[in-house]
Design a protein around this motif. Structure first.
Motif, PDB file in Angstrom:
ATOM      1  N   ALA A 179     -13.877  38.524  71.196  1.00 12.41           N
ATOM      2  CA  ALA A 179     -13.136  37.465  71.885  1.00 12.41           C
ATOM      3  C   ALA A 179     -12.629  37.999  73.210  1.00 12.41           C
ATOM      4  CB  ALA A 179     -11.972  36.970  71.026  1.00 12.41           C
ATOM      5  N   THR A 180     -12.770  37.182  74.268  1.00  7.02           N
ATOM      6  CA  THR A 180     -12.385  37.599  75.612  1.00  7.02           C
ATOM      7  C   THR A 180     -11.706  36.440  76.338  1.00  7.02           C
ATOM      8  OG1 THR A 180     -14.327  39.040  75.651  1.00  7.02           O
ATOM      9  CG2 THR A 180     -13.211  38.643  77.747  1.00  7.02           C
ATOM     10  N   TRP A 181     -10.601  36.750  77.011  1.00  9.64           N
ATOM     11  CA  TRP A 181      -9.948  35.749  77.854  1.00  9.64           C
ATOM     12  C   TRP A 181     -10.848  35.436  79.051  1.00  9.64           C
ATOM     13  CZ3 TRP A 181      -5.696  33.099  76.613  1.00  9.64           C
ATOM     14  CH2 TRP A 181      -4.800  33.623  75.683  1.00  9.64           C
ATOM     15  N   ASN A 182     -10.676  34.253  79.614  1.00 12.54           N
ATOM     16  CA  ASN A 182     -11.337  33.954  80.882  1.00 12.54           C
ATOM     17  C   ASN A 182     -10.469  34.476  82.038  1.00 12.54           C
ATOM     18  OD1 ASN A 182      -9.241  32.153  80.865  1.00 12.54           O
ATOM     19  ND2 ASN A 182     -10.471  30.374  81.403  1.00 12.54           N
ATOM     20  N   GLU A 183     -10.953  34.291  83.252  1.00 10.78           N
ATOM     21  CA  GLU A 183     -10.248  34.857  84.406  1.00 10.78           C
ATOM     22  C   GLU A 183      -8.869  34.241  84.580  1.00 10.78           C
ATOM     23  OE1 GLU A 183     -11.136  35.803  89.153  1.00 10.78           O
ATOM     24  OE2 GLU A 183     -12.496  34.524  87.978  1.00 10.78           O
ATOM     25  N   VAL A 231       1.471  34.447  76.974  1.00 10.25           N
ATOM     26  CA  VAL A 231       0.030  34.403  77.199  1.00 10.25           C
ATOM     27  C   VAL A 231      -0.491  35.728  77.731  1.00 10.25           C
ATOM     28  CG1 VAL A 231       0.140  33.588  79.570  1.00 10.25           C
ATOM     29  CG2 VAL A 231      -1.799  32.938  78.136  1.00 10.25           C
ATOM     30  N   ASN A 232       0.375  36.547  78.316  1.00  5.43           N
ATOM     31  CA  ASN A 232      -0.037  37.843  78.829  1.00  5.43           C
ATOM     32  C   ASN A 232       0.076  38.945  77.775  1.00  5.43           C
ATOM     33  OD1 ASN A 232      -0.586  36.913  81.498  1.00  5.43           O
ATOM     34  ND2 ASN A 232       1.635  36.872  81.885  1.00  5.43           N
ATOM     35  N   GLY A 233       0.531  38.582  76.596  1.00  2.00           N
ATOM     36  CA  GLY A 233       0.660  39.568  75.535  1.00  2.00           C
ATOM     37  C   GLY A 233      -0.656  39.769  74.785  1.00  2.00           C
ATOM     38  N   THR A 234      -0.552  40.455  73.661  1.00  3.58           N
ATOM     39  CA  THR A 234      -1.726  40.738  72.835  1.00  3.58           C
ATOM     40  C   THR A 234      -1.889  39.641  71.790  1.00  3.58           C
ATOM     41  OG1 THR A 234      -1.427  43.121  73.135  1.00  3.58           O
ATOM     42  CG2 THR A 234      -2.802  42.401  71.292  1.00  3.58           C
ATOM     43  N   TRP A 235      -3.045  38.986  71.784  1.00  2.00           N
ATOM     44  CA  TRP A 235      -3.349  37.910  70.846  1.00  2.00           C
ATOM     45  C   TRP A 235      -4.431  38.374  69.875  1.00  2.00           C
ATOM     46  CZ3 TRP A 235      -1.690  32.515  71.161  1.00  2.00           C
ATOM     47  CH2 TRP A 235      -0.694  32.298  72.121  1.00  2.00           C
ATOM     48  N   PHE A 278      -8.853  33.071  52.809  1.00  3.93           N
ATOM     49  CA  PHE A 278      -7.496  33.246  53.303  1.00  3.93           C
ATOM     50  C   PHE A 278      -7.326  34.620  53.948  1.00  3.93           C
ATOM     51  CE2 PHE A 278      -5.464  30.007  50.168  1.00  3.93           C
ATOM     52  CZ  PHE A 278      -5.943  28.991  50.954  1.00  3.93           C
ATOM     53  N   GLY A 279      -7.840  35.654  53.287  1.00  3.83           N
ATOM     54  CA  GLY A 279      -7.673  37.002  53.777  1.00  3.83           C
ATOM     55  C   GLY A 279      -8.643  37.335  54.900  1.00  3.83           C
ATOM     56  N   VAL A 280      -8.132  37.827  56.014  1.00  8.00           N
ATOM     57  CA  VAL A 280      -8.959  38.174  57.175  1.00  8.00           C
ATOM     58  C   VAL A 280      -8.419  39.450  57.814  1.00  8.00           C
ATOM     59  CG1 VAL A 280      -9.685  35.815  57.686  1.00  8.00           C
ATOM     60  CG2 VAL A 280      -7.565  36.702  58.682  1.00  8.00           C
ATOM     61  N   THR A 281      -9.255  40.039  58.664  1.00  9.28           N
ATOM     62  CA  THR A 281      -8.843  41.137  59.540  1.00  9.28           C
ATOM     63  C   THR A 281      -9.119  40.693  60.962  1.00  9.28           C
ATOM     64  OG1 THR A 281      -9.394  42.758  57.836  1.00  9.28           O
ATOM     65  CG2 THR A 281      -9.133  43.570  60.082  1.00  9.28           C
ATOM     66  N   PRO A 282      -8.128  40.168  61.661  1.00 11.33           N
ATOM     67  CA  PRO A 282      -8.372  39.613  62.994  1.00 11.33           C
ATOM     68  C   PRO A 282      -8.670  40.709  64.011  1.00 11.33           C
ATOM     69  CG  PRO A 282      -6.030  39.611  62.513  1.00 11.33           C
ATOM     70  CD  PRO A 282      -6.710  40.051  61.254  1.00 11.33           C
ATOM     71  N   VAL A 283      -9.321  40.309  65.094  1.00 12.13           N
ATOM     72  CA  VAL A 283      -9.617  41.229  66.190  1.00 12.13           C
ATOM     73  C   VAL A 283      -8.741  40.866  67.383  1.00 12.13           C
ATOM     74  CG1 VAL A 283     -11.985  41.565  65.410  1.00 12.13           C
ATOM     75  CG2 VAL A 283     -11.482  39.794  67.095  1.00 12.13           C
ATOM     76  N   GLU A 284      -8.544  41.844  68.244  1.00 11.76           N
ATOM     77  CA  GLU A 284      -7.719  41.628  69.420  1.00 11.76           C
ATOM     78  C   GLU A 284      -8.528  40.924  70.512  1.00 11.76           C
ATOM     79  OE1 GLU A 284      -5.532  44.436  72.756  1.00 11.76           O
ATOM     80  OE2 GLU A 284      -5.653  45.112  70.657  1.00 11.76           O
ATOM     81  N   VAL A 285      -7.912  39.964  71.159  1.00 11.67           N
ATOM     82  CA  VAL A 285      -8.566  39.261  72.263  1.00 11.67           C
ATOM     83  C   VAL A 285      -8.535  40.164  73.488  1.00 11.67           C
ATOM     84  CG1 VAL A 285      -8.592  37.194  73.690  1.00 11.67           C
ATOM     85  CG2 VAL A 285      -7.828  37.054  71.309  1.00 11.67           C
ATOM     86  N   ARG A 286      -9.720  40.488  74.034  1.00 11.08           N
ATOM     87  CA  ARG A 286      -9.813  41.409  75.173  1.00 11.08           C
ATOM     88  C   ARG A 286      -9.504  40.694  76.483  1.00 11.08           C
ATOM     89  NH1 ARG A 286     -15.669  43.975  74.157  1.00 11.08           N
ATOM     90  NH2 ARG A 286     -16.122  41.736  74.238  1.00 11.08           N
ATOM     91  N   ASN A 287      -9.037  41.483  77.443  1.00  8.30           N
ATOM     92  CA  ASN A 287      -8.759  40.957  78.767  1.00  8.30           C
ATOM     93  C   ASN A 287     -10.055  40.669  79.501  1.00  8.30           C
ATOM     94  OD1 ASN A 287      -5.978  41.202  78.357  1.00  8.30           O
ATOM     95  ND2 ASN A 287      -5.996  43.330  79.066  1.00  8.30           N
ATOM     96  N   TRP A 288      -9.971  39.777  80.458  1.00  6.53           N
ATOM     97  CA  TRP A 288     -11.157  39.413  81.237  1.00  6.53           C
ATOM     98  C   TRP A 288     -11.550  40.542  82.169  1.00  6.53           C
ATOM     99  CZ3 TRP A 288     -12.060  39.068  86.463  1.00  6.53           C
ATOM    100  CH2 TRP A 288     -13.255  38.442  86.847  1.00  6.53           C
ATOM    101  N   THR A 289     -12.872  40.783  82.319  1.00 10.05           N
ATOM    102  CA  THR A 289     -13.417  41.728  83.291  1.00 10.05           C
ATOM    103  C   THR A 289     -14.604  41.073  83.969  1.00 10.05           C
ATOM    104  OG1 THR A 289     -14.833  42.725  81.597  1.00 10.05           O
ATOM    105  CG2 THR A 289     -12.679  43.767  81.994  1.00 10.05           C
ATOM    106  N   GLN A 303     -18.786  44.972  84.967  1.00 11.43           N
ATOM    107  CA  GLN A 303     -17.902  45.888  84.270  1.00 11.43           C
ATOM    108  C   GLN A 303     -17.935  45.619  82.779  1.00 11.43           C
ATOM    109  OE1 GLN A 303     -16.304  48.402  85.558  1.00 11.43           O
ATOM    110  NE2 GLN A 303     -15.376  49.058  83.648  1.00 11.43           N
ATOM    111  N   GLY A 304     -17.965  44.331  82.457  1.00 13.01           N
ATOM    112  CA  GLY A 304     -18.016  44.000  81.045  1.00 13.01           C
ATOM    113  C   GLY A 304     -19.293  44.479  80.395  1.00 13.01           C
ATOM    114  N   LEU A 305     -20.422  44.366  81.120  1.00 11.82           N
ATOM    115  CA  LEU A 305     -21.690  44.816  80.568  1.00 11.82           C
ATOM    116  C   LEU A 305     -21.709  46.323  80.404  1.00 11.82           C
ATOM    117  CD1 LEU A 305     -24.544  44.178  79.674  1.00 11.82           C
ATOM    118  CD2 LEU A 305     -25.262  44.300  82.071  1.00 11.82           C
ATOM    119  N   GLU A 306     -21.156  47.061  81.409  1.00 10.58           N
ATOM    120  CA  GLU A 306     -21.129  48.516  81.332  1.00 10.58           C
ATOM    121  C   GLU A 306     -20.269  48.980  80.168  1.00 10.58           C
ATOM    122  OE1 GLU A 306     -19.756  50.304  84.872  1.00 10.58           O
ATOM    123  OE2 GLU A 306     -19.821  52.347  84.086  1.00 10.58           O
ATOM    124  N   ASP A 307     -19.120  48.373  80.040  1.00  9.34           N
ATOM    125  CA  ASP A 307     -18.249  48.748  78.935  1.00  9.34           C
ATOM    126  C   ASP A 307     -18.927  48.479  77.605  1.00  9.34           C
ATOM    127  OD1 ASP A 307     -15.220  47.647  80.639  1.00  9.34           O
ATOM    128  OD2 ASP A 307     -16.451  49.478  80.832  1.00  9.34           O
TER     129      ASP A 307
END
Length: 511
Positions: A270-274, A341-345, A359-370, A374-378
Motif C-alpha cells: 500500500a502506498t500513499w499518492n503524492e 494523515v501524516n502519521g503511520t497508517w 477477523f484475525g489479520v496482520t496489517p501492513v504499513e502504508v508507505r509514503n509516496w515516491t 525511486q519507487g522502482l529502484e527501491d
C-alpha cells in the motif's frame, strides 16, 4: 385442543377451524358473513398446510359461536366450560373454493371441562435442550423444551444455576413464560385484526432465550449452567423435585474467527499518492474457489482484528484498488490526534466468501509516496534480497559446502593441466644411455675414436659361434638365445638368412 391430518392438495390456501354449540353441517351462509374478517366471528384461520413432514396439525381453540337458533345467528365468545360444542375444519384453495355444506360426517363434539380447581400438578417435562446462543459475547443460552399436555396449564417457570441441582429448593425463577411461549406462530390469526384468545397453533417444542440465573446474576462465557423447566397449572400446582435438568456453556463468539476456512491474502502493498489523500493497494490473487472477492480495512493504528479497524471498504474483485480515508473524522466523535494523515497508517486485505471474512489479520504499513523511478529502484533492491530470507540455515550450509567442493575440484584440474608431459629421456640414468654412431663426447661436440679392435675381438667370436652350431640333421631344441646369437654372428660375417652357400673368403683377408 384440536388435531387433524393435513391435506395434500397442490392449490392449498388456508384452513378454517369452526366451533359452535350448534351443529356445523352447513356453514356457507356464515362464511359469506365472516369471510372478510374471520377473527371477528371467532374463526381460527391457519395458513400453514402442515406443521411437520408426516405429523398432524395441532391447535388450541379458545373461542366458539354461541346463541341464536343456528350457526348463522350465533356470535363469538370465549368457550364455556362443561357445555358441549361442535368442531369442524374446512379447507380452502387459492381460488376461494371450499366444501361448506354436507359436513355432518366431518364434525365432532367435545365438552370443555373446567379443571382449574384440581390439585394435580402437570407432569414433569423431559430434559430441556440447552445450547449456546450463536453470534453473541457469551452472555446468553437458548433453552428448548417440550410443551406440557396439561389442559389447565398456565405458565412455565425456568430455573438456572451454575451449581447442579434436581430440586428447586430456595431458588427463584430466572424466567417465567406463558403457556404458548409468548410467541405467535406463523400462519395463525386471520385476514382481519386478530382477536385475543381466539386460538393458536401448537408446536411440539418451545424455545426461549436465557440471559440470567435464578440468583439474578448474568450468564458469563465459559461457565456451565444447569437449567430446568417446570409447568405450572392455573391452580399453581407444579412439581419442584426430581426435575430433569439440561446444561450448557455459553461461548464468547467474538473470540472465534468465522473465516478460518478462507485463505490468508499475501503480497499486500500500500502506498500513499503524492497528495496523501488516496492509497493504492495491491495484493496477490487467491485461487481458492470459495473466495468471491476481497475487503480492505484501514486504521491509523496497528490492529489484529478487522473489527477494530475504523475503515471498512466495499468488496472488490481483482488485485488492485484505491481507497481513501477522507474526510477524516471530526473532533466531536473521535480523537482527531489519532487520525493524523501524516502519521503511520495500517491496512489489510481479507478474502470474502459472500458471507464472512477473517477477523484475525496482520496489517501492513502504508508507505509514503515516491517518484516512479525511486519507487522502482527501491522495489528492485528490496526484491533482490528477499530470496536470502527464504533460505533456512541448513540450506545455507549446504550451499557453502557445495561451493567449497567446486572450488577445490577446479584447483585440482588446473594443477593437472599445468604439469609438463613425461619425457623418458629426462629420467634415464647414464648406465642406460644409448651411444650415438660417432662416439662423441658428452656434448657430442668432439669425435671419439673407438678403443675396441673389432678384428681382434668380435670377428673371432662370431666365427666360434658359427662353428659350434649343430648340423641340420640333429634334432636339437633351439632356444631363443641361441637363435639370437646365431643371427648376430651372421650379421657380423655378412651372411643372409637364406640357406644358400656363403662365401667366406673375406675372412682370410681379415685374418
Amino acid at each position: 385442543d384440536v388435531q387433524w391430518a393435513p391435506t395434500t392438495v397442490n392449490d392449498f390456501a388456508f384452513y378454517v377451524v369452526w366451533a359452535s354449540e350448534h351443529p356445523l353441517e352447513n356453514v356457507a351462509i356464515k362464511w359469506m358473513e365472516c369471510e372478510e374478517n374471520p377473527s371477528d366471528c371467532g374463526l381460527l384461520v391457519i395458513q400453514q398446510q402442515r406443521q411437520s413432514w408426516n405429523g398432524p396439525i395441532n391447535i388450541v381453540l379458545e373461542t366458539a359461536l354461541y346463541g341464536g337458533n343456528s350457526v348463522s345467528e350465533a356470535t363469538a365468545s370465549e368457550i364455556i366450560s362443561n357445555q358441549p360444542i361442535w368442531v369442524t375444519v374446512t379447507i380452502h384453495d387459492i381460488k376461494g373454493n371450499a366444501f361448506l355444506t354436507n359436513l355432518g360426517e366431518h364434525m365432532t363434539m367435545v365438552t370443555p371441562i373446567d379443571n382449574s380447581g384440581d390439585i394435580i400438578a402437570p407432569d414433569r417435562l423431559p430434559e430441556p435442550v440447552v445450547v449456546d446462543r450463536p453470534d453473541d459475547s457469551g452472555d446468553g443460552l437458548l433453552v428448548s423444551y417440550s410443551i406440557s399436555d396439561a389442559s389447565d396449564l398456565d405458565h412455565y417457570e425456568i430455573y438456572a444455576d451454575i451449581i447442579p441441582f434436581t430440586d428447586v429448593g430456595s431458588r427463584d425463577p430466572a424466567l417465567m413464560i406463558d403457556r404458548d411461549g409468548g410467541t405467535n406462530s406463523p400462519g395463525q390469526g386471520g385476514f382481519g385484526d386478530g382477536r385475543p384468545g381466539g386460538g393458536r397453533q401448537v408446536s411440539d417444542m418451545l424455545t426461549i432465550e436465557l440471559t440470567a440465573l435464578s440468583n439474578g446474576r448474568n450468564i458469563e462465557p465459559g461457565v456451565m449452567v444447569w437449567v430446568a423447566v417446570i409447568p405450572v397449572d392455573t391452580s399453581d400446582n407444579a412439581w419442584y423435585t426430581d426435575l430433569n435438568v439440561g446444561q450448557a456453556t455459553a461461548i464468547d463468539d467474538s473470540l472465534i474467527d468465522p473465516g478460518l476456512h478462507l485463505p490468508v491474502i499475501t503480497g499486500i502493498t500500500a502506498t500513499w499518492n503524492e497528495d496523501r489523500d488516496e492509497i493504492t493497494v495491491e495484493w496477490d490473487e487467491s485461487n481458492d474457489p470459495k473466495v468471491v472477492g476481497y475487503i480492505i480495512h484501514l486504521n491509523p493504528e496497528f490492529y489484529e482484528d478487522v473489527r477494530s479497524a475504523y475503515y471498512q471498504f466495499d468488496m472488490v474483485q481483482g488485485t488492485r484498488s484505491t481507497v481513501t480515508p477522507m474526510p477524516l473524522p471530526t473532533e466531536e466523535t473521535n480523537d482527531i490526534a489519532a487520525f493524523d494523515v501524516n502519521g503511520t497508517w495500517h491496512i489489510s486485505v481479507v478474502a470474502y466468501d459472500g458471507e464472512v471474512t477473517r477477523f484475525g489479520v496482520t496489517p501492513v504499513e502504508v508507505r509514503n509516496w515516491t517518484s516512479d523511478a525511486q519507487g522502482l529502484e527501491d522495489s528492485n533492491v528490496e526484491d533482490s534480497g528477499e530470496w536470502w530470507n527464504e533460505l533456512s540455515p541448513m540450506e545455507m550450509a549446504l550451499m557453502a559446502l557445495l561451493t567449497l567442493m567446486i572450488l577445490l575440484l577446479s584447483m585440482i584440474i588446473v594443477g593437472r593441466l599445468r604439469k609438463p608431459s613425461f619425457d623418458p629421456l629426462e629420467h634415464a640414468t647414464p648406465n642406460w644411455e644409448l651411444q650415438v654412431e660417432d662416439w662423441g663426447g658428452d656434448n657430442y661436440a668432439t669425435t671419439m675414436e673407438p678403443e675396441v679392435n673389432f678384428a681382434d675381438t668380435l670377428v673371432p667370436a662370431a666365427t666360434s659361434i658359427r662353428a659350434t652350431s649343430p648340423p641340420p640333421g640333429i634334432n636339437t631344441p633351439v632356444t631363443t638365445s641361441v637363435d639370437d646369437l646365431e643371427s648376430l654372428a651372421g650379421d657380423l660375417l655378412g651372411e643372409s638368412d637364406k640357406k644358400d652357400s656363403v662365401d667366406t673368403s673375406f675372412l682370410d683377408d681379415l685374418l
